[in-house]
Design an enzyme around this catalytic site. Structure first.
Site, PDB file in Angstrom:
ATOM      1  CB  THR A 122      -8.361   1.382  10.901  1.00  0.00           C
ATOM      2  OG1 THR A 122      -8.697   1.786   9.579  1.00  0.00           O
ATOM      3  CG2 THR A 122      -7.952   2.608  11.707  1.00  0.00           C
ATOM      4  NE  ARG A 178      -3.288   2.410   2.986  1.00  0.00           N
ATOM      5  CZ  ARG A 178      -3.059   3.156   4.058  1.00  0.00           C
ATOM      6  NH1 ARG A 178      -2.123   2.776   4.947  1.00  0.00           N
ATOM      7  NH2 ARG A 178      -3.726   4.252   4.285  1.00  0.00           N
ATOM      8  CE  LYS A 188      -9.061   4.712   3.046  1.00  0.00           C
ATOM      9  NZ  LYS A 188      -7.880   5.603   3.256  1.00  0.00           N
ATOM     10  NE  ARG A 193      -4.309  16.111   8.228  1.00  0.00           N
ATOM     11  CZ  ARG A 193      -3.999  15.129   9.067  1.00  0.00           C
ATOM     12  NH1 ARG A 193      -3.780  15.408  10.346  1.00  0.00           N
ATOM     13  NH2 ARG A 193      -3.895  13.885   8.653  1.00  0.00           N
TER      14      ARG A 193
END
Length: 533
Positions: free
Chosen positions: A323, A76, A265, A121
């Site tokens: 995860t 990945r 995802k 963020r």
């Protein structure tokens, strides 16, 4: 029964001394006949595949090759970190390894590019802020604040439009949390619910809401074009909200003559609202539990994981569980028992693959993390009995007549063949051997989860890499000749050389699929053959 036991034990080949110690601790018995081929080369075979993120801890040849030789099926590239030069270096490592693997008749490693996607963020701070429960803070979309008077900038101008009074703002998936008390056009006033040390550029989520940002950013498009030049096999598309963006990317890839597959995802509240249509538009999925558990109640994540896996299995599309699977092993040499159970659940639920992130990208124990993951997965498979918890006795593995009625006749015939080949293989306890140019039949066989391994031979390296993600498929490269029996015997010779089959063992050979190799268009064939001397 003896045939099945041998075929199953062949899927437990050792991976070095530390690998053997790990298996011994879990009580796994090895079959000396299948540990090594005639040349003493340990062949990795596994049902549940492993995706490993490549980073500073694994981007040099020695650690990368160690991962590839010990169970990494897909490498990945995390586009949230690094630049195109560093990622191209990884692609070149994959190519180098695959050239060697081709010469030795080993499976190839595929490459998956994981887009960064839109991220909300916090801004830069002059110094980290210690925030205590009950303190007041202000989140602002106006640039320039660096933590003065507990005022923190947010990089997303629409942030104030996306939140409402009473919403919970989570920092880094819940390590800290704020509750919204009031808002203006440019500010959101909160009190600290769960305090901690706030550093610069922390990831922000709003519980139950998705940011009103495009799924594919300008940076993502640049990264996608890089992936086309690099020849990646899969794109993992972040923060997918609806099927439209999947179709858009698919058309873009087609316009660039790229045959890469799109994995969506599932990690936002919006993706759950449109789950079925998103999965239908995609080539597979990743259960990205970090952001999913931040935007939705964490107690819903296990339920959603099972639901996503079940839908993907019914659709015949590969699904990855990701995860925090071995998060503690970023710093520690052994996993927590909860992490071991987490892997076990993903395996039992039928995930095609499980994923390592920081564990292999920047952790202190990348190879040990991989060994733990593969060992636990194999141990769970070994405990499932002769037909397996994922076998044809499960309702979701039965032939879906409603699905067949919706398919073209050729596709429906392929489904029927895959089902009956699996039934035959399970009944007499044999592995399956399939010859494929497109990978269609190998993928269909994987969908029905036979008890034994699926040995898929192909003369197309791209197809071989793509099959690296499919449950139970051991894909190998082989040149096909015009003589079916000669090709078949060469294929079995490779498997015998690797210690995966032995003389006299029976195998179920499947000749079917969308592109005939040695059969007439109207002829589909399942044969049970002994392995010759």
């Amino acid at each position: 029964m003896q045939l099945h036991v041998r075929a199953t034990q062949a899927s437990r080949a050792p991976r070095g001394r530390s690998r053997t110690r790990t298996k011994a601790c879990l009580g796994i018995q090895e079959d000396p006949e299948t540990q090594n081929g005639r040349n003493g080369i340990a062949t990795r075979v596994q049902k549940t595949k492993v995706v490993a993120t490549i980073g500073p801890a694994s981007c040099e040849m020695e650690p990368f090759y160690s991962l590839a030789q010990n169970g990494m099926c897909v490498a990945r590239l995390n586009m949230s970190h690094g630049d195109h030069d560093s990622h191209m270096k990884v692609v070149e490592l994959v190519r180098s390894y695959n050239r060697r693997a081709t010469e030795m008749h080993e499976p190839l490693v595929a490459v998956m590019l994981d887009t960064k996607g839109p991220e909300v963020r916090s801004g830069d701070l002059s110094d980290p802020l210690v925030l205590k429960k009950g303190e007041k803070i202000v989140l602002t979309t106006v640039e320039g604040s660096r933590g003065n008077n507990n005022t923190i900038t947010v990089n997303y101008s629409g942030f104030t439009d996306d939140v409402e009074v009473g919403d919970h703002v989570l920092v880094d998936g819940g390590l800290m949390s704020f509750v919204v008390e009031a808002k203006t056009e440019t500010t959101v006033s909160c009190y600290v619910e769960d305090g901690g040390l706030l550093k610069s550029r922390r990831h922000l989520n709003v519980r139950g809401r998705s940011a009103n940002l495009p799924s594919i950013t300008a940076k993502d498009w640049e990264d996608i074009e890089f992936g086309i030049r690099a020849g990646v096999d899969f794109y993992a598309l972040s923060f997918v909200k609806d099927a439209g963006i999947v179709h858009e990317l698919n058309e873009f890839l087609k316009s660039k003559q790229s045959d890469a597959r799109i994995l969506v995802k599932i990690e936002s509240a919006d993706s759950i609202k449109n789950l079925y249509s998103i999965l239908e538009a995609s080539d597979g999925a990743m259960v990205a539990r970090g952001d999913l558990g931040a935007e939705l109640p964490f107690e819903d994540v296990p339920i959603l994981q099972k639901r996503i896996i079940d839908i993907c299995r019914k659709m015949g599309k590969p699904v990855i569980v990701a995860t925090n699977m071995l998060e503690s092993m970023i710093e520690n040499p052994t996993p927590t028992r909860a992490e071991v159970s987490d892997i076990a659940v993903a395996v039992r639920e039928g995930a095609d693959a499980v994923m390592l992130s920081g564990e292999t990208a920047f952790g202190s124990y990348p190879l040990k993390s991989l060994e733990v993951m593969t060992t636990v997965a194999e141990r769970i498979h070994g405990s499932m009995g002769s037909s397996g918890d994922l076998g044809l006795e499960r309702k979701d593995a039965l032939l879906d007549l409603n699905l067949l009625a919706q398919l073209e006749p050729g596709a429906a015939m392929s489904h029927m063949f895959a089902y009956h080949a699996t039934l035959m293989s399970n009944t007499i306890g044999t592995p399956l051997v399939v010859f494929t140019r497109k990978g269609t039949m190998a993928a269909l066989l994987s969908q029905y989860r036979p008890s034994g391994l699926i040995f898929a031979f192909t003369d197309n390296a791209e197809v071989q890499r793509r099959l690296a993600l499919y449950h139970g498929v051991h894909a190998l490269g082989l040149e096909f000749s015009d003589d079916a029996d000669e090709t078949f015997n060469r294929a079995l010779g490779v498997l015998k050389e690797k210690g995966l089959l032995h003389t006299g063992q029976q195998v179920a050979v499947v000749r079917s699929g969308q592109q005939p190799i040695w059969r007439q268009d109207s002829t589909h064939l399942i044969q049970v053959k002994p392995v010759p001397e």
